[in-house]
Design an enzyme around this catalytic site. Structure first.
Site, PDB file in Angstrom:
ATOM      1  N   CYS A   1     -62.883 -34.679 -35.542  1.00 11.15           N
ATOM      2  CA  CYS A   1     -62.293 -33.376 -35.230  1.00 11.15           C
ATOM      3  C   CYS A   1     -61.317 -32.972 -36.327  1.00 11.15           C
ATOM      4  O   CYS A   1     -60.745 -33.826 -37.018  1.00 11.15           O
ATOM      5  CB  CYS A   1     -61.559 -33.433 -33.889  1.00 11.15           C
ATOM      6  SG  CYS A   1     -62.623 -33.913 -32.499  1.00 11.15           S
ATOM      7  N   THR A   2     -61.135 -31.676 -36.465  1.00  7.30           N
ATOM      8  CA  THR A   2     -60.144 -31.181 -37.419  1.00  7.30           C
ATOM      9  C   THR A   2     -58.783 -31.224 -36.732  1.00  7.30           C
ATOM     10  O   THR A   2     -58.391 -30.296 -36.026  1.00  7.30           O
ATOM     11  CB  THR A   2     -60.486 -29.743 -37.857  1.00  7.30           C
ATOM     12  OG1 THR A   2     -61.824 -29.722 -38.350  1.00  7.30           O
ATOM     13  CG2 THR A   2     -59.532 -29.270 -38.938  1.00  7.30           C
TER      14      THR A   2
END
Length: 711
Positions: free
Chosen positions: A573-574
């Protein structure tokens, strides 16, 4: 001009109406969203002001705020327009019918009498003395045809008719009625009345002039205290009329009040008019009228006749206005959106080129946290043509940080981000020309099978066509390798390219320099495998000899590879601080606007804070940096410069020439062979040389260590 003793009937100039388009828009919204088929009377509030021009009257005006708000509160009333010297409040009522037939069938005289009765009741109750604004009322009947945006309407300004009418004895400019000393004192008293926040919007008042020529303005309730022997008394009112021979419409109900409450035989009145906000006694009028009313006229139950329907070009017929162009919500949205930008050009930014912004075509690669914010910032700057490319779907975790999505977009497996973002943009601003493209970007380090090659090549060609058809490309994806192919294609076609990238608490925003083929700012890629025409221009410098600026990959010593495999959840995930994306996105768009307004455009030299490299031309938006790096832990921001590298895996002359010569074959080789880009750019040889140098250095250190003697 009435002469002294002429004895003519006192005639009044009718009040004229003016309706702002926003009033009809608000009425349409109320009709559609709140009232429906309910045709109950609607309270409204308008205003007028004293005449301020010798040839133009002041109109009675209705604005959007003259109507109740869109709130569902049934008791919502229009705000009272007060405490404003240019807005004398006038309460009223609106009857908006559901059909044209109902509009025509309204009992107009009955409605007029009902409003006149309210004035008569306020006169007899004493309310009109305490709050003289109730002496003026407005009645509006209308029918709104919301299919064709036709509005049929008719104004009435109810006035109580004296029976018999007042007789005009004298009417002349105020400057001719007063002595010089009285005129100066009256002007001062009226100016003081108009400039006081407590009385500026009180349209009816008294003016007294003592034997010493000193004047004073007083409230109507102070009449008894003003009646002294030897003191002149004038009943004054704000007159919206500009005519030299007639007082304005508000005097009619003022005389009815004077007759019913005090019953004088002779009335001296002052039609107050002004010029540039100050009393103008040459424009103002003073008159004398005789009032002789029939017995019983003053009785409360004897309601006088009412007049007041506004004439339309001399005829008693309603008016009609068509607002199809301006009332369409999309057109209104465009007008409202452009307002701030156009106001910038008044003073703050006269050189702002709105035509460039309005016609610009922007391609956003990535419709995640950055893409959503960049799209909104672009619309705020007036950009109307936006394409978003993404192959992901909206997840439950997205709406909180990705501003274009809602929970509904996440349901049933989630909508594609590209299409959901377009829907959201169109809801925010209907005039946007947005397009969503659901497509994955081919990436080096992500090998494809022979069965997938055709599909990947089609994606490459489609991406190339998209880049070629847009003016500006934003690289907003969340992996390094997904930025490689767009960077190469932009360098090949010399497109303005902006990259925004996020860490956990830091960000990078940068503009890519021009491609190696930069003989002209708008150079287009050559087709086929023809390379000879441009090979001489492949260089590290611009045509003016300055070192060209680098791209996102110019500082890397390794080629982009697969960064998504074998990653933990936090790496997949960012994960960033929530405030980071809005900051980086805003800077990316501001950087673009700076490029567009720079004389050299994409070829502009990099500038850093406090630099003086801007040349002799004006930079209205400030410096134009190459890279902006920010750190949230320290709340710091730096502007840096990075020049192009002759070993860059995306924009160097070697890579561009290979792409031009071999086309899609080159792209496939870069995708399927992780070390190919390093080999072709010389990075493999460079790293080998560096390793050999390190080994030699280590050997020398070991030899030196053997010579040491322990003490």
């Amino acid at each position: 001009m009435a002469k002294e003793g002429s004895g003519s009937i006192l005639q009044f100039a009718p009040l004229q109406s003016s309706v702002d388009e926003g009033f009809w828009h608000r009425l349409s919204s109320l009709k559609l969203n709140k009232f429906g088929i309910d045709d109950s009377p609607i309270p409204i509030s308008g205003f007028y002001a004293p005449c301020s021009h010798p040839q133009i009257p002041n109109h009675f005006t209705l604005l959007a705020e003259s109507l109740p708000s869109d709130s569902n509160d049934e008791s919502a009333m229009p705000p009272v327009i007060g405490s404003n010297r240019n807005r004398c409040s006038v309460p009223g009522i609106l009857y908006n019918t559901n059909t044209m037939e109902s509009f025509k069938a309204l009992d107009k005289q009955g409605l007029l009498k009902a409003e006149a009765l309210k004035i008569w009741e306020d006169i007899h109750s004493g309310k009109a003395v305490e709050d003289c604004s109730v002496l003026s009322r407005v009645l509006l009947i209308s029918f709104a045809d919301l299919k064709k945006w036709n509005f049929h309407y008719w104004f009435a300004f109810p006035a109580l008719a004296l029976d018999p009418p007042a007789t005009l004895v004298d009417l002349r400019p105020a400057s001719q009625w007063f002595t010089l000393e009285e005129a100066e004192s009256v002007s001062a008293a009226c100016n003081e009345w108009r400039n006081s926040s407590a009385t500026a919007d009180v349209p009816f008042f008294l003016v007294t002039i003592g034997s010493d020529s000193r004047a004073a303005a007083r409230h109507l309730k102070d009449l008894k205290a003003c009646q002294h022997d030897g003191q002149k008394l004038l009943f004054a009112f704000y007159d919206p009329c500009h005519l030299p021979n007639n007082p304005g419409w508000p005097l009619r109900n003022f005389l009815a009040l004077i007759s019913a409450r005090w019953n004088p035989k002779t009335v001296h009145f002052l039609c107050y008019r002004e010029n540039r906000g100050f009393a103008d006694l040459n424009l103002s009028l003073v008159g004398e009228a005789l009032i002789t009313i029939q017995p019983g006229w003053r009785e409360r139950q004897c309601v006088p006749n009412a007049v007041g329907w506004e004439l339309n070009k001399g005829r008693k017929v309603p008016r009609c206005i068509n607002l199809a162009k301006s009332m369409d919500p999309t057109r209104l949205a465009i007008s409202a959106a452009d307002l701030n930008l156009k106001l910038m050009r008044w003073r703050a930014l006269p050189s702002l080129n709105l035509d460039i912004l309005f016609s610009l075509k922007c391609l956003l690669l990535g419709a995640g946290t950055l893409g959503c914010q960049v799209a909104r910032m672009l619309m705020a700057w007036g950009v109307r043509k936006i394409t978003l490319l993404d192959n992901g779907r909206v997840a439950m975790s997205n709406p909180l940080r990705q501003s274009l999505y809602t929970l509904d977009d996440c349901l049933n497996g989630g909508d594609f981000k590209a299409t959901a973002a377009v829907r959201s943009l169109q809801r925010i601003f209907p005039a946007v020309e947005a397009e969503g493209v659901v497509m994955a970007i081919p990436m080096p380090g992500h090998p494809v099978s022979s069965q997938e090659e055709k599909s990947v090549l089609e994606d490459c060609k489609r991406l190339n066509d998209l880049i070629d058809s847009h003016d500006v490309i934003f690289l907003l994806t969340d992996t390094r390798e997904s930025r490689w192919l767009p960077t190469l294609l932009c360098a090949n076609t010399n497109k303005i390219t902006i990259t925004a990238a996020l860490g956990f608490d830091s960000f990078l925003v940068m503009r890519h320099g021009p491609g190696p083929l930069n003989s002209t700012p708008n150079l287009k890629a050559e087709t086929g495998t023809s390379l000879a025409a441009g090979i001489d221009n492949l260089a590290l410098t611009n045509t003016d000899g300055r070192h060209r600026l680098g791209c996102y990959f110019c500082n890397d010593v390794v080629a982009p590879t697969d960064s998504t495999s074998n990653r933990t959840l936090d790496q997949q995930c960012t994960v960033t601080r929530p405030g980071l994306a809005p900051i980086a996105s805003a800077l990316a768009v501001e950087l673009l606007v700076g490029i567009l307004h720079h004389p050299n455009g994409i070829f502009a030299e990099a500038e850093i804070a406090n630099s003086n490299t801007g040349g002799n031309f004006e930079l209205p938006l400030g410096i134009l940096p190459h890279q902006i790096r920010g750190s949230l832990p320290h709340f710091q921001q730096m502007t840096l410069v990075g020049h192009s590298s002759n070993s860059c895996t995306a924009c160097c002359s070697t890579v561009v020439s290979e792409y031009r010569e071999r086309g899609m074959e080159f792209i496939l080789q870069a995708i399927n062979h992780p070390t190919y880009l390093e080999d072709v750019t010389g990075l493999t040889e460079l790293m080998s040389s560096a390793d050999a140098f390190q080994l030699d250095w280590d050997d020398e250190i070991e030899a030196a260590d053997e010579e040491f003697v322990e003490l």
